[in-house]
Design an enzyme around this catalytic site. Structure first.
Site, PDB file in Angstrom:
ATOM      1  CG  ASP A  82      -1.730   1.567   1.741  1.00 13.50           C
ATOM      2  OD1 ASP A  82      -2.547   1.303   0.349  1.00 13.50           O
ATOM      3  OD2 ASP A  82      -1.933   1.908   2.191  1.00 13.50           O
ATOM      4  CB  SER A  83      -0.432   4.918  -1.016  1.00 12.24           C
ATOM      5  OG  SER A  83      -0.827   4.976  -1.189  1.00 12.24           O
ATOM      6  CB  CYS A 141      -8.826   4.604  -0.447  1.00  9.01           C
ATOM      7  SG  CYS A 141      -7.490   4.929   0.081  1.00  9.01           S
ATOM      8  CB  THR A 142      -6.981  -0.507   1.692  1.00 12.49           C
ATOM      9  OG1 THR A 142      -5.679   0.831   1.543  1.00 12.49           O
ATOM     10  CG2 THR A 142      -7.309  -1.217   0.994  1.00 12.49           C
ATOM     11  CB  CYS A 201      -2.731   0.653  -2.865  1.00 15.25           C
ATOM     12  SG  CYS A 201      -2.937   2.265  -3.207  1.00 15.25           S
ATOM     13  CG  ASN A 202      -9.349   0.999  -3.579  1.00 10.19           C
ATOM     14  OD1 ASN A 202      -9.951   0.132  -4.320  1.00 10.19           O
ATOM     15  ND2 ASN A 202      -9.226   0.838  -2.342  1.00 10.19           N
ATOM     16  CB  THR A 203      -4.245   5.107  -6.019  1.00 11.81           C
ATOM     17  OG1 THR A 203      -4.815   5.946  -5.387  1.00 11.81           O
ATOM     18  CG2 THR A 203      -3.374   6.018  -7.091  1.00 11.81           C
TER      19      THR A 203
END
Length: 273
Positions: free
Chosen positions: A11-12, A192-193, A74-76
């Site tokens: 994830d970011s 978005c997580t 991470c959705n992005t």
């Protein structure tokens, strides 16, 4: 000796912990390695090329640490990088797999709506990619999907300001706009997580007819089904019920945020990419 047989999570930042936590609850036997790219977060305002480069670099690092399967929590990253990675880059890693969080959500969330209208909340990057629209069109074509970008939410959450009066007022402004714009929608999907961290507040603030859905349990159930259908991959995974956490940012900050927000006491190691 380098471990092999791990399930990687990327994830970011630390929002992906909301997904990993649910996966650990459902599949506690496996060994997990989590990487948060906090130094370069947030991803939502970055270009598609930047998100792709950062995501692929992080995936390769997880591969090098023994991960056989990586979940883009991470959705992005799922929206802007997953398809390119699956179709092109994984040709060099034929025995590895990378999965996202958008498709599992699109496969099931449409069934939650009584009005056949829902709203996907996400970063600007996720919303502009229209990946959710494509996936819902494939898996739930009867569902009318509205999208709404919340560009301030991840910075608010990452900075810990989501519990402040200023932060809550900004979140309320978006929720008020959503209620006004989409009066027939009865499901809101947190695309978005990071957003499940404020899910209780969102659910309390919205009208009771609206169901707020996060992705953790959905992704966990989807991963369990995926492993059951891919026995060759499942057999490669080690089962010592261990978890390790990495960040490109400040490990002390990561540990504090995980403890304060997710009620997780974890030790985090800093790495450089």
């Amino acid at each position: 000796m380098l471990k092999h047989g791990l399930i990687g999570f990327f994830d970011s930042g630390y929002g992906g912990l909301t997904v990993l936590k649910e996966v650990q609850a459902l599949l506690p036997q496996y060994d997990y390695l989590y990487l948060g790219d906090n130094k370069r977060a947030p991803y939502g305002e970055k270009t598609q090329q930047e998100v792709y480069e950062y995501t692929w670099e992080s995936i390769q690092y997880l591969f090098s640490q023994g991960c056989e399967l990586v979940i883009l929590a991470c959705n992005t990253a799922s929206a802007k990088a997953l398809r390119r990675i699956q179709q092109n880059d994984l040709l060099a890693f034929p025995d590895k797999r990378v999965l996202g969080v958008i498709r599992p959500s699109a496969e099931i969330v449409g069934t939650y709506s009584q009005t056949n209208q829902l709203v996907v909340l996400g970063t600007r990057g996720t919303i502009l990619s229209n990946t959710y629209l494509d996936e819902f069109n494939n898996h739930s074509p009867q569902t009318i999907v509205h999208q709404y970008a919340c560009p301030s939410w991840v910075p608010i959450i990452e900075s810990g300001k989501h519990a402040s009066k200023e932060g809550l007022n900004l979140i309320k402004e978006d929720l008020d706009a959503i209620i006004k714009l989409y009066p027939q929608a009865d499901v809101i999907l947190l695309g978005c997580t990071h957003y499940p961290i404020i899910q209780d507040f969102i659910q309390t603030y919205l009208p009771s007819k609206i169901k707020v859905v996060s992705q953790g349990e959905i992704v966990a159930a989807s991963l369990k089904d995926y492993l059951n259908r891919h026995d060759w991959l499942q057999k490669k995974l080690t089962q010592h019920a261990s978890s390790k956490y990495l960040t490109t940012g400040n490990p002390a900050d990561f540990e504090k945020q995980a403890k304060d927000i997710l009620r997780l006491n974890i030790k985090v190691e800093q790495i450089k990419l």
